[in-house]
Design an enzyme around this catalytic site. Sequence first.
Site, PDB file in Angstrom:
ATOM      1  N   ASN A  77       4.529  -5.205   5.811  1.00  0.00           N
ATOM      2  CA  ASN A  77       3.408  -5.976   6.348  1.00  0.00           C
ATOM      3  C   ASN A  77       3.871  -7.243   7.053  1.00  0.00           C
ATOM      4  O   ASN A  77       3.240  -7.690   8.015  1.00  0.00           O
ATOM      5  CB  ASN A  77       2.420  -6.320   5.226  1.00  0.00           C
TER       6      ASN A  77
ATOM      7  N   SER B 270       0.811  -1.219   0.000  1.00  0.00           N
ATOM      8  CA  SER B 270       0.000   0.000   0.000  1.00  0.00           C
ATOM      9  C   SER B 270       0.843   1.267   0.000  1.00  0.00           C
ATOM     10  O   SER B 270       0.378   2.326  -0.431  1.00  0.00           O
ATOM     11  CB  SER B 270      -0.930   0.011   1.219  1.00  0.00           C
TER      12      SER B 270
ATOM     13  N   ASP C  66      -3.938   6.981  10.114  1.00  0.00           N
ATOM     14  CA  ASP C  66      -3.506   5.664  10.595  1.00  0.00           C
ATOM     15  C   ASP C  66      -2.058   5.678  11.080  1.00  0.00           C
ATOM     16  O   ASP C  66      -1.586   4.719  11.692  1.00  0.00           O
ATOM     17  CB  ASP C  66      -3.685   4.597   9.514  1.00  0.00           C
TER      18      ASP C  66
ATOM     19  N   GLY D  71      -1.889  -4.450   1.282  1.00  0.00           N
ATOM     20  CA  GLY D  71      -1.919  -5.685   2.059  1.00  0.00           C
ATOM     21  C   GLY D  71      -0.882  -6.705   1.634  1.00  0.00           C
ATOM     22  O   GLY D  71      -0.776  -7.775   2.252  1.00  0.00           O
TER      23      GLY D  71
ATOM     24  N   HIS E  82       0.551   5.457   6.615  1.00  0.00           N
ATOM     25  CA  HIS E  82       0.632   5.848   5.209  1.00  0.00           C
ATOM     26  C   HIS E  82       0.848   7.353   5.059  1.00  0.00           C
ATOM     27  O   HIS E  82       0.137   8.144   5.680  1.00  0.00           O
ATOM     28  CB  HIS E  82      -0.639   5.414   4.471  1.00  0.00           C
TER      29      HIS E  82
END
Length: 219
Positions: A109, A44, A192, A81, A195
Site C-alpha cells: 500500500n 489485505s 481489481d 488498507g 488481490h
Amino acid sequence: MVVMLFSCGEKTEKQPENTPSKEAKTETESKESEKDVILFFGNSLTAGMGLEPSEAFPALIQNRLDSLGYDYEVVNAGLSGETTASGKNRIDWVLKQNVDIFVLELGANDGLRGIPLKETRQNLQDIITIVKTKNPDTQIVLAGMQIPPNMGQDYTSEFKNIFPELADKYDVGLVPFLLEGVAGDPNLNQQDGIHPTAEGYKIVRENVWSVLKDLIDKE
C-alpha cells in the site's frame, strides 16, 4: 495460556516434600499443551480481502501444518488498507501474545500510494527491531513485494530492493516476491487485478511455505 486455580475453604494438609501440587501440575500441563504461534502481520493480501478467511494463504498454511502433523497455531493479523506506518502503530498490541514465527507482509500500500521510500524502509526496519527486541528468539520472515511502474522506474526498482536489503541487514527470512506466479495473471486475481483468487492463494501459499518450512524444522 496460564490456568489459574482458586480453591474455597482452608486446607492445611501439607504436600509431601518435592512433590508438585495439583495446581502446579495443571499449570505445567497447560503450558506444555500450548501450540507455537506463527503470526502473519500484513494488509489485505494477508487478510484475504474478497474471499472467505479460510481461502486466504494463512489459513492454507494452517491446513498444511495440520496435515503434516505440526503442532502450530496460525494467527492471521492482516488488516485491509494497512501501510507500514499504521502497522508500526499497532505492532505492540499484536505482540501481546507469544509469537514464535513472525511473517511481515507490508509495503504494497505504501508503494501504490507513492509514499517516500525512505519512510517505508524505516517503518519496516522499526517493526523488525520491535519484534526482535520483544523476543530475540522469534523467527522473522519478510515478504517481498513489487509494484507496477506507475511511479517511475527508479521508484519501482528501489521499492523492490527494500525487502532483500532489509532481510540481509537483519538476517531474517525472505520470500523474494509474495505474489510470484500470481501477479498480472487475470485468471488468478480478482476483478481489481490486485488481490488473488482462491486459486491464486494456493500459489501464494507455496511461495510462503518454501521459506517457512525451513524455519519450522528448526523449532
